[in-house]
Scaffold this motif. Structure first.
Motif, PDB file in Angstrom:
ATOM      1  N   LYS A   1       0.766  -1.191  -0.401  1.00 52.46           N
ATOM      2  CA  LYS A   1       0.142  -0.235  -0.358  1.00 52.46           C
ATOM      3  C   LYS A   1       1.216   0.999  -0.210  1.00 52.46           C
ATOM      4  O   LYS A   1       1.671   1.088   0.714  1.00 52.46           O
ATOM      5  N   PRO A   2       0.202   2.229  -0.902  1.00 55.25           N
ATOM      6  CA  PRO A   2       1.738   3.717  -1.368  1.00 55.25           C
ATOM      7  C   PRO A   2       1.545   4.087   0.357  1.00 55.25           C
ATOM      8  O   PRO A   2       0.227   4.528   0.021  1.00 55.25           O
ATOM      9  N   ASN A   3       2.189   5.006   0.578  1.00 57.88           N
ATOM     10  CA  ASN A   3       1.714   5.903   1.514  1.00 57.88           C
ATOM     11  C   ASN A   3       1.852   7.022   1.753  1.00 57.88           C
ATOM     12  O   ASN A   3       2.056   7.768   0.288  1.00 57.88           O
ATOM     13  N   LEU A   4       2.155   8.548   2.132  1.00 61.29           N
ATOM     14  CA  LEU A   4       1.614   9.672   1.315  1.00 61.29           C
ATOM     15  C   LEU A   4       2.963  10.180   0.777  1.00 61.29           C
ATOM     16  O   LEU A   4       2.846  11.159   0.198  1.00 61.29           O
ATOM     17  N   VAL A   5       3.893  10.143   1.375  1.00 60.87           N
ATOM     18  CA  VAL A   5       5.157  10.401   1.260  1.00 60.87           C
ATOM     19  C   VAL A   5       5.852  10.198  -0.532  1.00 60.87           C
ATOM     20  O   VAL A   5       5.987  10.394  -1.445  1.00 60.87           O
ATOM     21  N   CYS A   6       5.095   8.791  -0.813  1.00 63.64           N
ATOM     22  CA  CYS A   6       5.035   7.593  -2.027  1.00 63.64           C
ATOM     23  C   CYS A   6       4.051   8.916  -3.100  1.00 63.64           C
ATOM     24  O   CYS A   6       5.112   9.088  -4.058  1.00 63.64           O
ATOM     25  N   TYR A   7       2.972   8.918  -2.669  1.00 60.53           N
ATOM     26  CA  TYR A   7       1.790   9.667  -3.691  1.00 60.53           C
ATOM     27  C   TYR A   7       2.373  10.792  -3.654  1.00 60.53           C
ATOM     28  O   TYR A   7       3.023  11.490  -5.317  1.00 60.53           O
ATOM     29  N   ASN A   8       3.471  11.306  -2.964  1.00 67.44           N
ATOM     30  CA  ASN A   8       3.892  13.173  -3.325  1.00 67.44           C
ATOM     31  C   ASN A   8       5.300  12.818  -4.122  1.00 67.44           C
ATOM     32  O   ASN A   8       5.189  13.587  -4.718  1.00 67.44           O
ATOM     33  N   THR A   9       5.776  11.609  -4.130  1.00 72.63           N
ATOM     34  CA  THR A   9       6.765  11.757  -5.134  1.00 72.63           C
ATOM     35  C   THR A   9       6.850  11.113  -6.291  1.00 72.63           C
ATOM     36  O   THR A   9       7.283  11.715  -7.467  1.00 72.63           O
ATOM     37  N   LEU A  10       5.459  10.809  -6.414  1.00 70.80           N
ATOM     38  CA  LEU A  10       5.155  10.074  -8.069  1.00 70.80           C
ATOM     39  C   LEU A  10       4.162  11.457  -7.938  1.00 70.80           C
ATOM     40  O   LEU A  10       4.943  11.641  -9.582  1.00 70.80           O
ATOM     41  N   LEU A  11       4.095  12.388  -7.151  1.00 72.57           N
ATOM     42  CA  LEU A  11       3.300  13.327  -7.947  1.00 72.57           C
ATOM     43  C   LEU A  11       4.395  14.841  -8.545  1.00 72.57           C
ATOM     44  O   LEU A  11       3.541  14.789  -9.603  1.00 72.57           O
ATOM     45  N   ASP A  12       5.235  14.103  -7.515  1.00 66.45           N
ATOM     46  CA  ASP A  12       6.391  15.508  -8.025  1.00 66.45           C
ATOM     47  C   ASP A  12       7.166  14.767  -9.333  1.00 66.45           C
ATOM     48  O   ASP A  12       7.299  15.592 -10.327  1.00 66.45           O
ATOM     49  N   ALA A  13       7.291  13.510  -9.787  1.00 59.94           N
ATOM     50  CA  ALA A  13       7.539  13.100 -10.816  1.00 59.94           C
ATOM     51  C   ALA A  13       6.800  13.318 -11.333  1.00 59.94           C
ATOM     52  O   ALA A  13       7.341  13.908 -13.442  1.00 59.94           O
ATOM     53  N   MET A  14       5.815  13.213 -11.957  1.00 60.30           N
ATOM     54  CA  MET A  14       4.828  13.389 -13.271  1.00 60.30           C
ATOM     55  C   MET A  14       4.438  14.413 -13.530  1.00 60.30           C
ATOM     56  O   MET A  14       4.376  15.120 -14.684  1.00 60.30           O
ATOM     57  N   GLY A  15       4.402  16.006 -11.889  1.00 61.44           N
ATOM     58  CA  GLY A  15       4.515  16.858 -12.527  1.00 61.44           C
ATOM     59  C   GLY A  15       5.906  17.554 -13.172  1.00 61.44           C
ATOM     60  O   GLY A  15       5.144  18.501 -14.432  1.00 61.44           O
ATOM     61  N   ARG A  16       6.222  17.413 -12.878  1.00 62.38           N
ATOM     62  CA  ARG A  16       7.653  17.826 -14.125  1.00 62.38           C
ATOM     63  C   ARG A  16       7.787  17.263 -15.237  1.00 62.38           C
ATOM     64  O   ARG A  16       8.823  17.828 -16.082  1.00 62.38           O
ATOM     65  N   ALA A  17       7.202  16.124 -15.155  1.00 63.12           N
ATOM     66  CA  ALA A  17       7.376  15.241 -16.352  1.00 63.12           C
ATOM     67  C   ALA A  17       5.652  16.301 -17.574  1.00 63.12           C
ATOM     68  O   ALA A  17       5.452  15.634 -18.734  1.00 63.12           O
ATOM     69  N   ASN A  18       5.886  16.953 -16.325  1.00 57.88           N
ATOM     70  CA  ASN A  18       4.408  17.701 -17.341  1.00 57.88           C
ATOM     71  C   ASN A  18       3.285  16.906 -18.710  1.00 57.88           C
ATOM     72  O   ASN A  18       3.293  17.318 -19.026  1.00 57.88           O
TER      73      ASN A  18
END
Length: 114
Positions: A77-94
């Motif tokens: 189960k992903p935790n909040l840090v995992c989601y935030n890390t993935l959100l950051d990466a996808m944001g930088r990927a536009n």
């Protein structure tokens, strides 16, 4: 460790992947991660988050998503840090459509955005 009669286990290897990733030894972290998949080690959300961060930092955004999907497929189960890390990466990927999808998954998991 072997000299002291201590056998490595999944937790030891997971910590090693995390540590190598955090200190910037990406090659070793990824080698151990590949080995973990072959040998079916039990990894936790922290280790998967480290690998997602490594891929995101190197610009391998598809790798981020692949690791995230592998993680969920293994029942971790992903935790909040995992989601935030993935959100950051996808944001930088536009990739706003993926940011939205991941954000919706975060909400549906019962976590509160940070």
């Amino acid at each position: 460790m072997a000299a002291f009669g201590v056998e490595q286990d999944d937790v030891t290897y997971a910590v090693m992947i995390d540590c190598y990733g955090r200190v910037g030894n990406v090659d070793m972290a990824l080698r151990l991660y590949d080995r973990s998949r072959t040998e079916k080690w039990q990894l936790g959300a922290v280790t998967f988050t480290t690998i997602i961060k490594i891929y995101g930092t190197s610009g391998n955004f598809n790798g981020c998503l692949t690791v995230f999907e592998e993680m969920k497929a293994l029942g971790v189960k992903p935790n909040l840090v995992c989601y935030n890390t993935l959100l950051d990466a996808m944001g930088r990927a536009n990739r706003p459509w993926q940011v939205k999808s991941i954000y919706q998954q975060l909400l549906s998991s019962g976590l509160t955005p940070g």
